[in-house]
Design an enzyme around this catalytic site. Sequence first.
Site, short mmCIF file in Angstrom:
data_model
loop_
_atom_site.label_atom_id
_atom_site.label_comp_id
_atom_site.label_asym_id
_atom_site.label_seq_id
_atom_site.Cartn_x
_atom_site.Cartn_y
_atom_site.Cartn_z
N TYR A 1 0.82 -1.22 0.00
CA TYR A 1 0.00 0.00 0.00
C TYR A 1 0.85 1.27 0.00
CZ TYR A 1 -3.73 -3.29 1.20
OH TYR A 1 -4.62 -4.34 1.20
N LYS B 1 3.88 -15.44 1.32
CA LYS B 1 3.69 -16.14 0.04
C LYS B 1 5.09 -16.39 -0.51
CE LYS B 1 0.98 -17.58 -3.33
NZ LYS B 1 0.19 -18.81 -3.19
N ASP C 1 -2.62 -18.24 1.13
CA ASP C 1 -3.81 -18.90 0.56
C ASP C 1 -4.28 -20.02 1.48
OD1 ASP C 1 -1.33 -19.82 -0.15
OD2 ASP C 1 -1.90 -20.54 -2.13
N ASP D 1 -4.32 -7.21 5.96
CA ASP D 1 -5.58 -6.52 5.71
C ASP D 1 -6.68 -7.55 5.46
OD1 ASP D 1 -7.45 -4.61 5.13
OD2 ASP D 1 -6.60 -4.02 3.19
N ASP E 1 -9.71 -9.04 8.46
CA ASP E 1 -11.16 -8.96 8.24
C ASP E 1 -11.79 -10.34 8.31
OD1 ASP E 1 -11.26 -6.25 8.03
OD2 ASP E 1 -12.41 -6.25 6.17
#
Length: 364
Positions: A142, A192, A224, A248, A252
């Site tokens: 970001y 990852k 994943d 992020d 959630d």
Amino acid sequence: MATFDILVLPGDGIGPEVTAEGVRVLQAVGERFEHVFNFEQDLVGGASIDADGVAVLPETIEKARSSSAVLFGAVGGPKWDIPTADVRPEQGLLALRSGLGLWANLRPVTAIPALLDASTLKPEVIEGVDLLVIRELTSGLYFGKPQERRVVDGRREAVDTNYYNEDEIARVAHLGFRTARERRKKLTSVDKANVMASSRLWREIVVEVSQEYPDVALEHVLVDAMTMHLIRRPRDFDVVIADNMFGDIITDEASMLTGSMGMLASASLGQLGEDGLGLGMYEPIHGSAPDIAGKGVANPLAMILTTAMLLRHSCGLEEEAQAVERAVMAVIDAGLRTPDIAATGEPSLPTREMADEVLSRLGA
Ligand code: NAD
């Protein structure tokens, strides 16, 4: 007797309603445990746009910087929800996070036995869940440069950059290990690494830092796979660390495990001292809930649990933090509910009375 300066930024919608209850809880903690909390209140979000034309004033960020902690309500609402507007309420939140250098976001997720039915998952899957996700907040995808859209050979293209340096990773890893040490001594690092160079560095640094914490069990999980494990076996996780984007997404997902938005707190932390304490900004994860704002029915428990995080991470008052958390659980165990967590037909309490019930159990 310790003294703490708290900057209170209630914001918009139900922000002021729940923040007022958070302040009452801190005042009560001060009285019962003999600490002094000095409160100063300021504007943020839509309220600040209306008064000053910006989502947060530079002076407010300065005030935040010189306080012990910031208690933040929520920002936004239909009045300011104009996609093309240059000034938007969320800019206040982002300006505070970057202005205060808050590089870690902590989101605890604990299943509350009496509320297991509120989740979309089966009660037997979420029963006993007690995990904490720590997300890196000020670097990664970001913030990395280049981050742009361009036209090359007449074709539109866009690029984002998942930049990390070793210091940014190491400080999150240290926080993760230190926090795990205080809990069940298990750290899960999400990356990852099979595909991304930034993730391979992330994993390398986490392994290096782990040498200092031989008492904490470390596991690496690909992002994943993590999204699956979180809904299949969430009980297995204790402390989870992840970079900005992966964090992020999984914060959630993790928050939804309990199904009760009005019950979840979060902390954003920055520079920490030797004692692991420092300035932080504390907020419930829910938004400004314009649909119920002004009705006095918002659930204040997320904000009250947020004050427990403030006591723990910025004031070093663990006993007091646990007293607040116990009082909230006692209220739930007593069957008391606000409308959002009440079953159909079950009686419910308004915001102020629910907070009164917590206050009456504080320190009990
Ligand atoms: P929301 O969290 O405000 O509301 C979602 C639903 O949950 C609503 O039905 C609301 O009534 C309910 N709810 C939320 N908190 C509750 C509480 N404490 N007690 C009882 N019910 C509660 O999310 P939204 O509707 O997507 O967003 C509304 C506004 O809030 C938007 O302007 C959004 O941008 C903003 N927002 C702000 C933050 C923040 O300040 N950190 C976070 C999320 C959304």
